[in-house]
Design a protein around this motif. Structure first.
Motif, PDB file in Angstrom:
ATOM      1  N   ALA A  44      -8.329  -0.887   2.029  1.00 45.76           N
ATOM      2  CA  ALA A  44      -7.478  -1.061   0.846  1.00 45.76           C
ATOM      3  C   ALA A  44      -6.917  -2.481   0.790  1.00 45.76           C
ATOM      4  CB  ALA A  44      -6.351  -0.040   0.869  1.00 45.76           C
ATOM      5  N   ARG A  45      -6.480  -2.995   1.924  1.00 46.83           N
ATOM      6  CA  ARG A  45      -5.965  -4.363   1.952  1.00 46.83           C
ATOM      7  C   ARG A  45      -7.044  -5.366   1.560  1.00 46.83           C
ATOM      8  NH1 ARG A  45      -6.513  -8.709   4.442  1.00 46.83           N
ATOM      9  NH2 ARG A  45      -7.947  -7.809   5.949  1.00 46.83           N
TER      10      ARG A  45
ATOM     11  N   PHE B 258     -18.113   8.731  11.917  1.00 44.19           N
ATOM     12  CA  PHE B 258     -16.995   9.645  11.684  1.00 44.19           C
ATOM     13  C   PHE B 258     -15.747   9.174  12.415  1.00 44.19           C
ATOM     14  CE2 PHE B 258     -14.562  13.627  12.385  1.00 44.19           C
ATOM     15  CZ  PHE B 258     -14.361  13.944  11.059  1.00 44.19           C
ATOM     16  N   GLY B 259     -14.634   9.197  11.708  1.00 39.91           N
ATOM     17  CA  GLY B 259     -13.389   8.713  12.278  1.00 39.91           C
ATOM     18  C   GLY B 259     -13.213   7.218  12.156  1.00 39.91           C
ATOM     19  N   GLN B 260     -14.245   6.527  11.679  1.00 38.81           N
ATOM     20  CA  GLN B 260     -14.189   5.084  11.475  1.00 38.81           C
ATOM     21  C   GLN B 260     -14.748   4.731  10.102  1.00 38.81           C
ATOM     22  OE1 GLN B 260     -12.742   2.803  13.507  1.00 38.81           O
ATOM     23  NE2 GLN B 260     -12.102   4.474  14.838  1.00 38.81           N
ATOM     24  N   ALA B 261     -14.552   5.632   9.152  1.00 37.33           N
ATOM     25  CA  ALA B 261     -15.037   5.416   7.787  1.00 37.33           C
ATOM     26  C   ALA B 261     -13.891   5.620   6.810  1.00 37.33           C
ATOM     27  CB  ALA B 261     -16.185   6.371   7.467  1.00 37.33           C
ATOM     28  N   ALA B 262     -14.050   5.065   5.622  1.00 37.90           N
ATOM     29  CA  ALA B 262     -13.060   5.234   4.563  1.00 37.90           C
ATOM     30  C   ALA B 262     -13.725   5.859   3.351  1.00 37.90           C
ATOM     31  CB  ALA B 262     -12.448   3.884   4.179  1.00 37.90           C
ATOM     32  N   ASN B 263     -12.974   6.703   2.678  1.00 40.79           N
ATOM     33  CA  ASN B 263     -13.377   7.287   1.404  1.00 40.79           C
ATOM     34  C   ASN B 263     -12.754   6.439   0.304  1.00 40.79           C
ATOM     35  OD1 ASN B 263     -13.787   8.862  -0.860  1.00 40.79           O
ATOM     36  ND2 ASN B 263     -13.153  10.776   0.096  1.00 40.79           N
ATOM     37  N   ILE B 264     -13.565   5.974  -0.633  1.00 43.56           N
ATOM     38  CA  ILE B 264     -13.115   5.027  -1.653  1.00 43.56           C
ATOM     39  C   ILE B 264     -13.438   5.595  -3.030  1.00 43.56           C
ATOM     40  CG2 ILE B 264     -13.372   2.665  -2.538  1.00 43.56           C
ATOM     41  CD1 ILE B 264     -14.617   2.082   0.360  1.00 43.56           C
ATOM     42  N   THR B 265     -12.479   5.546  -3.939  1.00 42.21           N
ATOM     43  CA  THR B 265     -12.727   5.965  -5.315  1.00 42.21           C
ATOM     44  C   THR B 265     -12.913   4.730  -6.179  1.00 42.21           C
ATOM     45  OG1 THR B 265     -11.317   7.898  -4.963  1.00 42.21           O
ATOM     46  CG2 THR B 265     -11.927   7.390  -7.222  1.00 42.21           C
ATOM     47  N   LEU B 266     -14.085   4.608  -6.784  1.00 36.18           N
ATOM     48  CA  LEU B 266     -14.426   3.459  -7.626  1.00 36.18           C
ATOM     49  C   LEU B 266     -14.294   3.832  -9.105  1.00 36.18           C
ATOM     50  CD1 LEU B 266     -17.691   2.358  -5.762  1.00 36.18           C
ATOM     51  CD2 LEU B 266     -15.357   1.547  -5.356  1.00 36.18           C
TER      52      LEU B 266
ATOM     53  N   MET C 147      -7.795   0.833 -10.327  1.00 32.79           N
ATOM     54  CA  MET C 147      -6.878   0.493  -9.249  1.00 32.79           C
ATOM     55  C   MET C 147      -7.582   0.813  -7.943  1.00 32.79           C
ATOM     56  SD  MET C 147      -4.162   3.649  -9.388  1.00 32.79           S
ATOM     57  CE  MET C 147      -4.522   5.190  -8.537  1.00 32.79           C
ATOM     58  N   VAL C 148      -7.016   0.360  -6.836  1.00 36.43           N
ATOM     59  CA  VAL C 148      -7.635   0.563  -5.530  1.00 36.43           C
ATOM     60  C   VAL C 148      -7.098   1.850  -4.914  1.00 36.43           C
ATOM     61  CG1 VAL C 148      -7.836  -0.332  -3.177  1.00 36.43           C
ATOM     62  CG2 VAL C 148      -8.018  -1.892  -5.135  1.00 36.43           C
ATOM     63  N   ARG C 149      -8.019   2.719  -4.498  1.00 36.45           N
ATOM     64  CA  ARG C 149      -7.644   3.928  -3.760  1.00 36.45           C
ATOM     65  C   ARG C 149      -8.636   4.158  -2.634  1.00 36.45           C
ATOM     66  NH1 ARG C 149     -10.138   9.445  -2.999  1.00 36.45           N
ATOM     67  NH2 ARG C 149      -8.558  10.431  -1.687  1.00 36.45           N
ATOM     68  N   THR C 150      -8.103   4.330  -1.422  1.00 37.81           N
ATOM     69  CA  THR C 150      -8.928   4.692  -0.276  1.00 37.81           C
ATOM     70  C   THR C 150      -8.316   5.905   0.405  1.00 37.81           C
ATOM     71  OG1 THR C 150      -7.769   3.305   1.339  1.00 37.81           O
ATOM     72  CG2 THR C 150      -9.557   2.265   0.089  1.00 37.81           C
ATOM     73  N   SER C 151      -9.103   6.525   1.281  1.00 36.65           N
ATOM     74  CA  SER C 151      -8.630   7.720   1.982  1.00 36.65           C
ATOM     75  C   SER C 151      -9.378   7.860   3.293  1.00 36.65           C
ATOM     76  CB  SER C 151      -8.832   8.969   1.109  1.00 36.65           C
ATOM     77  OG  SER C 151      -8.197  10.101   1.675  1.00 36.65           O
ATOM     78  N   VAL C 152      -9.032   8.904   4.014  1.00 35.91           N
ATOM     79  CA  VAL C 152      -9.696   9.201   5.281  1.00 35.91           C
ATOM     80  C   VAL C 152     -11.038   9.884   5.031  1.00 35.91           C
ATOM     81  CG1 VAL C 152      -7.537   9.337   6.561  1.00 35.91           C
ATOM     82  CG2 VAL C 152      -8.437  11.388   5.435  1.00 35.91           C
ATOM     83  N   ASP C 153     -11.832   9.989   6.101  1.00 35.71           N
ATOM     84  CA  ASP C 153     -13.163  10.603   5.969  1.00 35.71           C
ATOM     85  C   ASP C 153     -13.187  12.037   6.493  1.00 35.71           C
ATOM     86  OD1 ASP C 153     -13.013  10.293   8.722  1.00 35.71           O
ATOM     87  OD2 ASP C 153     -14.847   9.121   8.931  1.00 35.71           O
ATOM     88  N   HIS C 154     -12.025  12.673   6.602  1.00 35.89           N
ATOM     89  CA  HIS C 154     -11.962  14.006   7.208  1.00 35.89           C
ATOM     90  C   HIS C 154     -10.916  14.853   6.502  1.00 35.89           C
ATOM     91  CE1 HIS C 154      -8.188  12.756   9.063  1.00 35.89           C
ATOM     92  NE2 HIS C 154      -8.794  11.658   9.472  1.00 35.89           N
ATOM     93  N   GLY C 155     -10.778  16.096   6.963  1.00 32.92           N
ATOM     94  CA  GLY C 155      -9.855  17.033   6.353  1.00 32.92           C
ATOM     95  C   GLY C 155      -8.548  17.181   7.099  1.00 32.92           C
TER      96      GLY C 155
ATOM     97  N   LEU D   8       0.846  -1.180   0.000  1.00 36.67           N
ATOM     98  CA  LEU D   8       0.000   0.000   0.000  1.00 36.67           C
ATOM     99  C   LEU D   8       0.886   1.236   0.000  1.00 36.67           C
ATOM    100  CD1 LEU D   8      -2.530  -1.101   2.799  1.00 36.67           C
ATOM    101  CD2 LEU D   8      -2.506  -1.737   0.367  1.00 36.67           C
ATOM    102  N   ALA D   9       0.717   2.109  -0.985  1.00 33.80           N
ATOM    103  CA  ALA D   9       1.443   3.377  -1.048  1.00 33.80           C
ATOM    104  C   ALA D   9       0.607   4.435  -0.335  1.00 33.80           C
ATOM    105  CB  ALA D   9       1.705   3.777  -2.494  1.00 33.80           C
ATOM    106  N   LEU D  10       1.157   5.007   0.729  1.00 36.29           N
ATOM    107  CA  LEU D  10       0.419   5.902   1.618  1.00 36.29           C
ATOM    108  C   LEU D  10       0.940   7.330   1.480  1.00 36.29           C
ATOM    109  CD1 LEU D  10      -1.448   6.577   4.014  1.00 36.29           C
ATOM    110  CD2 LEU D  10       0.291   5.593   5.534  1.00 36.29           C
ATOM    111  N   THR D  11       0.178   8.190   0.812  1.00 43.01           N
ATOM    112  CA  THR D  11       0.608   9.579   0.670  1.00 43.01           C
ATOM    113  C   THR D  11       0.353  10.343   1.963  1.00 43.01           C
ATOM    114  OG1 THR D  11      -1.514  10.341  -0.236  1.00 43.01           O
ATOM    115  CG2 THR D  11       0.122   9.522  -1.808  1.00 43.01           C
ATOM    116  N   THR D  12       1.218  11.311   2.255  1.00 43.47           N
ATOM    117  CA  THR D  12       1.198  11.974   3.555  1.00 43.47           C
ATOM    118  C   THR D  12       0.374  13.256   3.581  1.00 43.47           C
ATOM    119  OG1 THR D  12       3.344  12.942   2.976  1.00 43.47           O
ATOM    120  CG2 THR D  12       3.358  10.977   4.346  1.00 43.47           C
ATOM    121  N   GLY D  13      -0.182  13.663   2.423  1.00 37.95           N
ATOM    122  CA  GLY D  13      -1.139  14.767   2.404  1.00 37.95           C
ATOM    123  C   GLY D  13      -0.520  16.137   2.591  1.00 37.95           C
ATOM    124  N   GLU D  14      -1.375  17.090   2.976  1.00 39.93           N
ATOM    125  CA  GLU D  14      -0.942  18.467   3.229  1.00 39.93           C
ATOM    126  C   GLU D  14       0.067  18.480   4.375  1.00 39.93           C
ATOM    127  OE1 GLU D  14       0.096  22.022   3.920  1.00 39.93           O
ATOM    128  OE2 GLU D  14      -1.158  21.689   2.131  1.00 39.93           O
TER     129      GLU D  14
END
Length: 335
Positions: A327-328, A284-292, A296-304, A6-12
């Motif tokens: 993602a796994r 909130f805080g226990q959800a994933a944002n998923i791009t379908l 390829m598989v991409r997930t993210s956090v549910d917050h800013g 899993l490649a994990l980008t570190t964001g802002e």
């Protein structure tokens, strides 16, 4: 299959993204995957020292094997900051850096060097002010980078009696533009992607999708708006003829009740703030944002980016942990 990478980008860099990544690395919680961060290793090491966290940050080349995952150890594919970042202080000079981390992760996934990408939050305003005026978010950037015409943004949580998944017909649009952006053909494309990906990535053989109306009371037979009659219903009729199980359109204010959700595999909301407040209230805080639909598989956090928490060590890494687990799980099903 072997353990996915899993490649994990570190964001802002001025937000909580870097410390969420470090917090995840402190305790991987039995994650059955390898993880490599994508970002500035010096910045990450500096944040770890400032927080007093004993995380060993190790720069790695993308073409070299990673060491086995272990707590308090974070391998990083290096992307240098344009300018040193201070927690809580946005700097548009680092906009290109944030996009470069995404590009590295996208490229790795597309050429098979990584199995999925997981993203920490970015700040749209800082990227726009940094010279990218057309930027509207992760979802659209990934769509364009992957060369696909349509993707679907979906958030998911299992903090409910039945897993709750909410997909969006439109994503990051001003409310005044939403009605004009919803078309019969567009709704069909989104729903087809949603149904196909629920089967492919979530092992749901015949997904049932409950669809929100756009207007109050789902238009009340045209008295409160005609989008349901003229746009949404024709799309659903054509989808049913294709064998896709869609219910609706239903009023959004009553759709999110146990009676309607008991047998729903996903909800399709017409716009961002129609469906996501309900999901975030539930998990909130226990959800994933998923791009379908990316291929390829991409997930993210549910917050800013939570600039007010950056650098304090108090930010909750729960959503990032969920995004990593999702993602796994998705990679296990698609490979």
């Amino acid at each position: 299959m072997t353990r996915p990478l899993l490649a994990l980008t570190t964001g802002e860099p001025a937000g909580i993204g870097p410390e969420l990544v470090l917090a995840a690395a402190r305790r991987w919680d039995g994650l059955e995957a390898e993880v490599v961060a994508v970002g500035d290793p010096d910045m990450l090491a500096e944040r770890a020292r400032a927080l007093g966290w004993p995380v060993e940050v190790v720069a790695c080349r993308p073409d070299e094997p990673l060491p086995p995952i272990r707590d308090d150890h974070l391998p990083v594919w290096p992307v240098p900051l344009a300018r040193r970042s201070i927690p809580g202080r946005l700097d548009p000079a680092n906009a290109g850096y944030v996009l470069a981390t995404l590009d590295v992760a996208i490229d790795a996934c597309r050429r098979g060097a990584a199995d999925a990408m997981v993203t920490a939050p970015l700040h749209k305003g800082a990227i726009i002010e940094g010279g990218h005026p057309g930027f509207t978010g992760h979802t659209e950037y990934l769509r364009d980078a992957c060369g696909v015409d349509e993707v679907v943004m979906m958030l998911a949580t299992d903090r409910t009696a039945r897993p709750l998944r909410v997909a969006l017909a439109t994503t990051h649009l001003p409310l005044a533009e939403v009605a004009g952006a919803i078309t019969t053909d567009g709704l069909m494309r989104v729903t087809i992607i949603l149904a196909e990906e629920l089967t492919r990535c979530f092992a749901i053989p015949a997904p049932r999708i409950v669809v929100c109306g756009l207007n109050p009371h789902a238009g009340e037979d045209g008295h409160l708006g005609r989008e349901e009659l003229d746009v949404i219903n024709p799309a659903l009729e054509r989808l049913r003829a294709m064998g896709i199980d869609v219910i609706g359109p239903l009023p959004a204010d009553t759709l999110f009740t146990p009676r309607h959700l008991a047998h729903a595999d996903a909800v399709l909301a017409m716009y961002h703030d129609q469906g996501l407040p309900v999901l975030k209230y539930a998990g909130f805080g226990q959800a994933a944002n998923i791009t379908l639909g990316l291929g390829m598989v991409r997930t993210s956090v549910d917050h800013g980016t939570a600039l007010d928490l950056a650098g304090t060590g108090l930010a909750d890494a729960g959503s990032l942990r969920v995004a990593l687990q999702v993602a796994r799980q998705m990679t296990a099903r698609v490979h």
